[in-house]
Design a protein around this motif. Structure first.
Motif, short mmCIF file in Angstrom:
data_model
loop_
_atom_site.label_atom_id
_atom_site.label_comp_id
_atom_site.label_asym_id
_atom_site.label_seq_id
_atom_site.Cartn_x
_atom_site.Cartn_y
_atom_site.Cartn_z
N ILE A 437 37.05 39.02 -72.82
CA ILE A 437 36.03 39.11 -71.77
C ILE A 437 36.43 40.22 -70.81
O ILE A 437 37.49 40.16 -70.18
CB ILE A 437 35.89 37.78 -71.00
N ASN A 438 35.60 41.26 -70.74
CA ASN A 438 35.82 42.37 -69.80
C ASN A 438 37.19 43.02 -69.96
O ASN A 438 37.84 43.39 -68.98
CB ASN A 438 35.64 41.89 -68.36
N SER A 439 37.65 43.15 -71.20
CA SER A 439 38.92 43.83 -71.44
C SER A 439 38.93 44.41 -72.83
O SER A 439 38.15 44.00 -73.71
CB SER A 439 40.10 42.86 -71.25
N ALA A 440 39.83 45.36 -73.03
CA ALA A 440 40.02 45.93 -74.36
C ALA A 440 40.58 44.86 -75.28
O ALA A 440 41.10 43.83 -74.82
CB ALA A 440 40.97 47.13 -74.28
N PRO A 441 40.50 45.05 -76.60
CA PRO A 441 41.05 44.05 -77.52
C PRO A 441 42.50 43.75 -77.20
O PRO A 441 43.29 44.64 -76.90
CB PRO A 441 40.93 44.73 -78.88
N SER A 442 42.82 42.49 -77.24
CA SER A 442 44.20 42.10 -76.96
C SER A 442 44.52 40.82 -77.71
O SER A 442 43.62 40.10 -78.14
CB SER A 442 44.41 41.90 -75.46
N MET A 443 45.81 40.58 -77.89
CA MET A 443 46.27 39.34 -78.50
C MET A 443 47.23 38.67 -77.54
O MET A 443 47.96 39.33 -76.82
CB MET A 443 46.99 39.63 -79.82
N ASP A 444 47.23 37.38 -77.56
CA ASP A 444 48.21 36.59 -76.83
C ASP A 444 49.04 35.87 -77.87
O ASP A 444 48.52 35.03 -78.61
CB ASP A 444 47.49 35.60 -75.91
N CYS A 445 50.31 36.22 -77.97
CA CYS A 445 51.15 35.63 -79.02
C CYS A 445 51.34 34.13 -78.85
O CYS A 445 51.84 33.46 -79.76
CB CYS A 445 52.50 36.33 -79.06
N GLY A 446 50.94 33.59 -77.71
CA GLY A 446 51.00 32.16 -77.51
C GLY A 446 49.74 31.44 -77.94
O GLY A 446 49.64 30.23 -77.80
N ALA A 447 48.76 32.20 -78.47
CA ALA A 447 47.48 31.62 -78.89
C ALA A 447 47.20 32.01 -80.34
O ALA A 447 47.68 33.03 -80.82
CB ALA A 447 46.35 32.11 -77.98
N GLY A 462 50.94 31.46 -81.47
CA GLY A 462 50.88 30.13 -80.91
C GLY A 462 51.54 29.08 -81.79
O GLY A 462 52.08 29.38 -82.86
N PRO A 463 51.49 27.82 -81.37
CA PRO A 463 52.01 26.73 -82.22
C PRO A 463 51.29 26.67 -83.56
O PRO A 463 51.88 26.28 -84.57
CB PRO A 463 51.74 25.47 -81.39
#
Length: 477
Positions: A437-447, A462-463
């Motif tokens: 949302i309102n940002s460039a593509p990104s990943m969160d390694c916790g998700a 993520g788990p």
């Protein structure tokens, strides 16, 4: 010049008998180094080393011990950040000012994430039985993992696979792509500095035959693959023949939806451009379809054209460069064919559309914006893996969602609006694995990260990503 002869197995490099693979710079064509193509016997040597480690010293490591090992890997890699960033700039063509983040900081982040997740994960759980008594549920390592890596972000994807695999208690054989094997091979030094037991992480290089030998080896319990949908389908079929576990992170053709109230300021435009042109457009999560409201279509086209036209294309080692070369001549030629076809079908080139001037050496494509694109055109449906963005008009929110979902892929997406509640409602309707949302593509390694439809099977991050490397056993008493 870097040369890695043979295979890395059981904590050491062993001379190989396979053909030598020459690794060249996509920016200059110059030779950067060599690796050896692993034969099927040498793949077996690496798998045997992983199997021995699985039942050897590594089996005695507790979850906190394994988490601590990942922390040591992260520390050792972070200490050599500049060495690896410069190598990636030469080997992959990532502009130097971005290569530290794209390749190293992201890889360290994956290791750090699973250092924490692995230490906290409930590998053993006692539940009340539905018929009386108790059920002891155990999460056991799936075993030896074969990880087949892409060339565009080889070390990050290696860490996104080995971190949860090691946290789960597995051992692993990494197989880098032949276009970019040097940095993954250099990672062997980081493994040694982190003092992992010999054989926990092993490395084999080669082309398709080496990958197939790894996929079909009876000593491999699971395959984790990142790459094209076509190759993923082949790997999935091979694994199915042996009822072998696999996870597949495949292609994408993600859409960024600009809602009609979007503010076309620098933050928005830079985010949209970065979401397509990052790593020279060679990112699976690239939001290469921009869906713009018809009422604001011309404004969007003008703003994107100005921003993309201002990008600096050139030598990836120059910190002034925004966009570097594609990985090889075939990749460049493929992108050019799609652009030509789109123009023949009625698309309009706003900016780019040809090879840059003054760059006679290397595999460069000028960053390109295409307007008047229909969602049925090949350029809007197939993954180009290059610095090309198409802008597609839509009528209303329902039409935008329908266009975004009208794809064989379902990896990522984006929604842009100052009304985040509205943007979130749109995001929830997209059949994709990750929406920004309102940002460039990104990943969160916790998700969790992964795709719907032909974008793959399973999740990384993520788990949920750790669970992909476990088998579950129930003991009922």
């Amino acid at each position: 010049m870097r040369t890695f002869d043979g295979v890395y197995a059981a904590g050491a490099w062993h001379p190989g008998r396979g053909n030598r693979i020459e690794v060249t710079s996509p920016g200059t064509g110059g030779v950067l180094g060599y690796v050896s193509e692993a034969t099927s016997e040498e793949v077996g040597q690496a798998v045997d080393a992983a199997r021995a480690a699985l039942h050897g010293d590594w089996a005695s490591y507790s979850p906190p011990d394994r988490a601590a090992a990942l922390g040591r890997l992260a520390d050792a890699l972070e200490a050599r950040k500049n060495d690896f960033a410069e190598l990636f700039s030469a080997e992959v063509g990532t502009p130097r000012r971005a290569s530290s983040f794209v390749h190293i900081i992201s890889a360290v982040g994956a290791l750090r994430a699973y250092e924490k997740i692995g230490a906290d994960y409930a590998f053993d759980e006692v539940r009340p039985s539905m018929v009386g008594g108790e059920v002891h549920v155990r999460g056991l390592p799936v075993g030896v993992v074969g990880a087949i890596l892409p060339w565009n972000a080889p070390l990050f994807t290696a860490c996104l696979k080995l971190a949860p695999a090691l946290a789960a208690g597995c051992t692993i054989v990494l197989k880098p792509a032949p276009d970019a094997p040097l940095a993954v091979s250099l990672f062997s030094e980081v493994i040694e500095q982190a003092d992992l037991p010999a054989g926990v992480v092993n490395i084999v290089s080669g082309h398709a035959a080496t990958g197939e030998a790894l996929v079909t080896h009876p000593g491999v319990d699971k395959i984790s693959f990142t790459g094209s949908t076509a190759v993923g389908a082949r790997i999935g079929a091979l694994c199915a023949n042996d009822i072998r576990r696999c996870s597949l992170e495949l292609g994408g053709k993600s859409a960024a939806i600009l809602l009609d109230d979007v503010v076309l300021d620098d933050k928005t435009i830079n985010g949209l451009v970065g979401g397509v042109m990052g790593n020279n457009g060679q990112v699976c999560l690239s939001r290469s379809r921009i869906l713009a409201p018809r009422s604001r279509y011309n404004d969007v086209i003008a703003a994107l054209g100005d921003a993309v036209g201002a990008l600096v294309v050139g030598d990836p080692s120059d910190r002034a460069t925004d966009v570097g070369p594609l990985i090889n001549a075939a990749a460049r030629d493929r992108v050019e064919r799609y652009v030509t076809q789109a123009v023949d079908e009625g698309a309009c080139v706003v900016v780019g559309g040809s090879r840059p001037e003054n760059l006679d050496t290397g595999w460069y494509v000028a960053p390109t914006v295409l307007a008047n694109v229909d969602n049925g055109m090949a350029v809007a449906r197939e993954e180009l893996f290059g610095p090309v963005v198409v802008v597609i008009p839509y009528e209303d929110d329902n039409d935008a969602v329908a266009l975004a979902n009208d794809s064989d892929y379902g990896l990522g997406g984006g929604v842009w609006s100052p009304d985040t509640a509205r943007a979130t409602r749109i995001a929830e309707q997209l059949r994709v694995g990750a929406v920004s949302i309102n940002s460039a593509p990104s990943m969160d390694c916790g998700a969790p990260f992964g795709g719907f439809k032909k974008s793959g099977l399973g999740r990384e991050g993520g788990p949920e990503g750790l669970t992909e490397y476990l088998e579950f056993q129930s003991i009922i008493s």
